[in-house]
Design an enzyme around this catalytic site. Structure first.
Site, PDB file in Angstrom:
ATOM      1  N   GLY A   1       0.817  -1.221   0.000  1.00 48.75           N
ATOM      2  CA  GLY A   1       0.000   0.000   0.000  1.00 48.75           C
ATOM      3  C   GLY A   1       0.840   1.256   0.000  1.00 48.75           C
ATOM      4  O   GLY A   1       2.007   1.244  -0.428  1.00 48.75           O
TER       5      GLY A   1
ATOM      6  N   ASP B   1       3.358   4.063   0.670  1.00 53.69           N
ATOM      7  CA  ASP B   1       4.646   4.124   1.356  1.00 53.69           C
ATOM      8  C   ASP B   1       4.496   5.093   2.534  1.00 53.69           C
ATOM      9  O   ASP B   1       4.375   6.304   2.352  1.00 53.69           O
ATOM     10  CB  ASP B   1       5.740   4.607   0.389  1.00 53.69           C
ATOM     11  CG  ASP B   1       7.123   4.526   1.019  1.00 53.69           C
ATOM     12  OD1 ASP B   1       7.255   4.850   2.220  1.00 53.69           O
ATOM     13  OD2 ASP B   1       8.072   4.137   0.310  1.00 53.69           O
ATOM     14  N   LEU B   2       4.472   4.529   3.727  1.00 47.14           N
ATOM     15  CA  LEU B   2       4.184   5.341   4.915  1.00 47.14           C
ATOM     16  C   LEU B   2       5.361   6.243   5.272  1.00 47.14           C
ATOM     17  O   LEU B   2       5.163   7.337   5.812  1.00 47.14           O
ATOM     18  CB  LEU B   2       3.797   4.432   6.085  1.00 47.14           C
ATOM     19  CG  LEU B   2       2.471   3.677   5.882  1.00 47.14           C
ATOM     20  CD1 LEU B   2       2.239   2.666   7.001  1.00 47.14           C
ATOM     21  CD2 LEU B   2       1.285   4.630   5.789  1.00 47.14           C
TER      22      LEU B   2
ATOM     23  N   HIS C   1      -6.667   7.368  -7.538  1.00 47.71           N
ATOM     24  CA  HIS C   1      -7.917   7.374  -8.312  1.00 47.71           C
ATOM     25  C   HIS C   1      -7.633   7.230  -9.802  1.00 47.71           C
ATOM     26  O   HIS C   1      -8.344   6.523 -10.514  1.00 47.71           O
ATOM     27  CB  HIS C   1      -8.711   8.652  -8.040  1.00 47.71           C
ATOM     28  CG  HIS C   1      -9.197   8.742  -6.624  1.00 47.71           C
ATOM     29  ND1 HIS C   1     -10.044   9.713  -6.175  1.00 47.71           N
ATOM     30  CD2 HIS C   1      -8.937   7.953  -5.541  1.00 47.71           C
ATOM     31  CE1 HIS C   1     -10.292   9.542  -4.880  1.00 47.71           C
ATOM     32  NE2 HIS C   1      -9.612   8.487  -4.488  1.00 47.71           N
TER      33      HIS C   1
ATOM     34  N   ASP D   1      -9.532   3.087   1.408  1.00 47.71           N
ATOM     35  CA  ASP D   1      -9.618   3.945   0.216  1.00 47.71           C
ATOM     36  C   ASP D   1      -9.191   3.133  -1.002  1.00 47.71           C
ATOM     37  O   ASP D   1      -9.211   1.898  -0.975  1.00 47.71           O
ATOM     38  CB  ASP D   1      -8.790   5.236   0.416  1.00 47.71           C
ATOM     39  CG  ASP D   1      -7.298   4.995   0.595  1.00 47.71           C
ATOM     40  OD1 ASP D   1      -6.780   3.964   0.107  1.00 47.71           O
ATOM     41  OD2 ASP D   1      -6.626   5.842   1.235  1.00 47.71           O
TER      42      ASP D   1
HETATM   43  C1  LHQ Z   1       6.909  -0.488   4.290  1.00 48.61           C
HETATM   44  C2  LHQ Z   1       5.523  -0.563   4.140  1.00 48.61           C
HETATM   45  C3  LHQ Z   1       4.806   0.601   3.801  1.00 48.61           C
HETATM   46  C4  LHQ Z   1       6.834   1.735   3.810  1.00 48.61           C
HETATM   47  C5  LHQ Z   1       6.242  -2.512   4.637  1.00 48.61           C
HETATM   48  N1  LHQ Z   1       5.518   1.736   3.646  1.00 48.61           N
HETATM   49  N2  LHQ Z   1       7.558   0.664   4.138  1.00 48.61           N
HETATM   50  C6  LHQ Z   1      -3.389   6.565   1.088  1.00 48.61           C
HETATM   51  C7  LHQ Z   1      -3.088   7.941   1.111  1.00 48.61           C
HETATM   52  C8  LHQ Z   1      -2.225   8.567   2.019  1.00 48.61           C
HETATM   53  C9  LHQ Z   1      -1.786   8.137   3.154  1.00 48.61           C
HETATM   54  C10 LHQ Z   1      -1.902   6.885   3.715  1.00 48.61           C
HETATM   55  O1  LHQ Z   1      -2.435   5.787   3.089  1.00 48.61           O
HETATM   56  C11 LHQ Z   1      -3.119   5.620   1.979  1.00 48.61           C
HETATM   57  C12 LHQ Z   1      -3.566   4.267   1.699  1.00 48.61           C
HETATM   58  C13 LHQ Z   1      -2.893   3.129   2.368  1.00 48.61           C
HETATM   59  O2  LHQ Z   1      -2.377   2.282   1.700  1.00 48.61           O
HETATM   60  S1  LHQ Z   1      -2.933   3.066   4.071  1.00 48.61           S
HETATM   61  C14 LHQ Z   1      -2.188   1.544   4.442  1.00 48.61           C
HETATM   62  C15 LHQ Z   1      -0.712   1.574   4.285  1.00 48.61           C
HETATM   63  N3  LHQ Z   1      -0.122   0.276   4.508  1.00 48.61           N
HETATM   64  C16 LHQ Z   1       0.022  -0.284   5.717  1.00 48.61           C
HETATM   65  O3  LHQ Z   1      -0.385   0.228   6.734  1.00 48.61           O
HETATM   66  C17 LHQ Z   1       0.764  -1.596   5.752  1.00 48.61           C
HETATM   67  C18 LHQ Z   1       2.104  -1.420   6.423  1.00 48.61           C
HETATM   68  N4  LHQ Z   1       2.863  -2.657   6.409  1.00 48.61           N
HETATM   69  C19 LHQ Z   1       2.592  -3.693   7.235  1.00 48.61           C
HETATM   70  O4  LHQ Z   1       1.706  -3.672   8.052  1.00 48.61           O
HETATM   71  C20 LHQ Z   1       3.483  -4.891   7.099  1.00 48.61           C
HETATM   72  O5  LHQ Z   1       4.675  -4.504   6.452  1.00 48.61           O
HETATM   73  C21 LHQ Z   1       2.836  -6.047   6.299  1.00 48.61           C
HETATM   74  C22 LHQ Z   1       1.701  -6.652   7.145  1.00 48.61           C
HETATM   75  C23 LHQ Z   1       2.291  -5.574   4.953  1.00 48.61           C
HETATM   76  C24 LHQ Z   1       3.886  -7.137   6.046  1.00 48.61           C
HETATM   77  O6  LHQ Z   1       4.503  -7.497   7.262  1.00 48.61           O
HETATM   78  P1  LHQ Z   1       5.855  -8.331   7.261  1.00 48.61           P
HETATM   79  O7  LHQ Z   1       5.765  -9.448   6.308  1.00 48.61           O
HETATM   80  O8  LHQ Z   1       6.164  -8.623   8.682  1.00 48.61           O
HETATM   81  O9  LHQ Z   1       6.978  -7.339   6.656  1.00 48.61           O
HETATM   82  P2  LHQ Z   1       7.667  -6.080   7.355  1.00 48.61           P
HETATM   83  O10 LHQ Z   1       6.675  -5.299   8.135  1.00 48.61           O
HETATM   84  O11 LHQ Z   1       8.904  -6.522   8.049  1.00 48.61           O
HETATM   85  O12 LHQ Z   1       8.053  -5.191   6.061  1.00 48.61           O
HETATM   86  C25 LHQ Z   1       9.235  -5.441   5.304  1.00 48.61           C
HETATM   87  C26 LHQ Z   1       9.874  -4.103   5.007  1.00 48.61           C
HETATM   88  O13 LHQ Z   1       8.970  -3.330   4.204  1.00 48.61           O
HETATM   89  C27 LHQ Z   1      10.123  -3.294   6.271  1.00 48.61           C
HETATM   90  O14 LHQ Z   1      11.283  -2.537   6.048  1.00 48.61           O
HETATM   91  P3  LHQ Z   1      12.691  -2.958   6.760  1.00 48.61           P
HETATM   92  O15 LHQ Z   1      13.639  -1.893   6.332  1.00 48.61           O
HETATM   93  O16 LHQ Z   1      12.434  -2.994   8.234  1.00 48.61           O
HETATM   94  O17 LHQ Z   1      13.013  -4.311   6.206  1.00 48.61           O
HETATM   95  C28 LHQ Z   1       8.937  -2.375   6.333  1.00 48.61           C
HETATM   96  O18 LHQ Z   1       9.197  -1.188   7.015  1.00 48.61           O
HETATM   97  C29 LHQ Z   1       8.705  -2.097   4.870  1.00 48.61           C
HETATM   98  N5  LHQ Z   1       7.314  -1.722   4.599  1.00 48.61           N
HETATM   99  N6  LHQ Z   1       5.134  -1.837   4.363  1.00 48.61           N
HETATM  100  N7  LHQ Z   1       3.491   0.591   3.588  1.00 48.61           N
END
Ligand code: LHQ
Length: 261
Positions: free
Chosen positions: A64, A66-67, A88, A143
């Site tokens: 999703g 990039d936070l 969109h 969204d």
């Molecule tokens: C990430 C991300 C990510 C950056 C993993 N960003 N780095 C629209 C408009 C404006 C604002 C906000 O949002 C939106 C729409 C949206 O999409 S809101 C939802 C955004 N996405 C999320 O909240 C998901 C965030 N990620 C997670 O919860 C987990 O990463 C998941 C469950 C997807 C996967 O978990 P794991 O398999 O345990 O992987 P991980 O968490 O260790 O992630 C691997 C790497 O990827 C890690 O980086 P690192 O340097 O520590 O290896 C994460 O920081 C990075 N990453 N998602 N969205």
């Protein structure tokens, strides 16, 4: 055209778009949203493309937004504007593309990544894939079209529960609920999807495109309107080379050679 955040390959009527920021599980930054949108539009303009595959590099499909990227935005950043200018346009480009899009869901699809997966027409998932409406984890509402697509596919109670719990939907449960068309062993995903897409690319592409348009249009039509629209589209399909060829091939008891026109 060279892309920075996606890979674009094209062979034998199939274009493959690979989201390519594997270090973030293919999180969408502005460039990736723009490039993916551009790639779908490019597929629309190129008659040689008759089916599109969308997948992710590495172990994720897309995590999703990039936070890290949004966190760095200043005071004046408007999420609404970000959605309107970015996601969109991407979702619309996918829905308006009158060619089948096959989502090869290779890993987790979260947040807007789930929305983009839902905007594909057919989803074939690896047994390692999963889906998370992650928005509420960061205090947001769903969204990227997820509020529109998901209740239509799985019903509102299930969709709402996934939204407020942000629980992970496994590939098997996604199959049982109709979120994906098929689940295959992870190592077979790429070959299965490429074979499937190659078959679609040999099909009556004009009819496939008009069918996609008819089904999306039907969501907002009465039965009477839908019947009238089907008749109109059928008139168009019946003027195609593929219709002549399809009937001829049937009568001659041979496989049809469709040209997509
Ligand atoms: C990430 C991300 C990510 C950056 C993993 N960003 N780095 C629209 C408009 C404006 C604002 C906000 O949002 C939106 C729409 C949206 O999409 S809101 C939802 C955004 N996405 C999320 O909240 C998901 C965030 N990620 C997670 O919860 C987990 O990463 C998941 C469950 C997807 C996967 O978990 P794991 O398999 O345990 O992987 P991980 O968490 O260790 O992630 C691997 C790497 O990827 C890690 O980086 P690192 O340097 O520590 O290896 C994460 O920081 C990075 N990453 N998602 N969205």
């Amino acid at each position: 055209m060279a892309y920075e955040t996606i890979r674009f390959q094209q062979a034998d009527g199939v274009a493959t778009i690979t989201l390519n920021r594997p270090d973030t599980l293919n999180a969408f930054n502005d460039t990736m949203i723009r490039e993916t949108t551009d790639a779908f539009k490019r597929c629309g303009k190129d008659p040689a493309v008759r089916c599109v595959v969308l997948t992710g590099a590495g172990r994720g499909f897309s995590s999703g937004q990039d936070l890290g990227d949004v966190q760095q935005r200043g005071e004046g950043f408007s999420i609404a504007e970000h959605l309107r200018r970015g996601y969109h346009r991407l979702i619309r480009a996918m829905v308006r593309l009158e060619k089948p899009i096959v989502g090869a869901i290779n890993g987790v699809a979260a947040g807007a990544g789930f929305g983009v997966a839902l905007a594909a027409d057919i989803r074939i998932a690896s047994d390692k894939a999963s889906f998370i409406l992650a928005f509420s984890r960061v205090g947001l509402v769903p969204d990227s079209g997820t509020n529109w697509f998901l209740p239509r596919i799985i019903g509102q109670a299930r969709a709402y529960e996934l939204a407020i719990t942000a629980e992970r939907l496994s590939a098997d449960q996604a199959l049982a609920w109709g979120v994906v068309n098929r689940v295959v062993p992870h190592q077979e995903l790429e070959a299965t999807v490429q074979e499937y897409a190659a078959r679609l690319a040999q099909g009556p592409s004009l009819a496939y495109g008009l069918t996609k348009r008819a089904m999306y249009r039907a969501w907002e039509q009465t039965l009477e309107e839908a019947l009238a629209y089907e008749a109109y589209l059928q008139e168009t399909a019946a003027r195609s080379h593929d219709y002549q060829e399809g009937v001829q091939a049937f009568l001659e008891k041979r496989p049809p050679r469709f040209q997509g026109r």
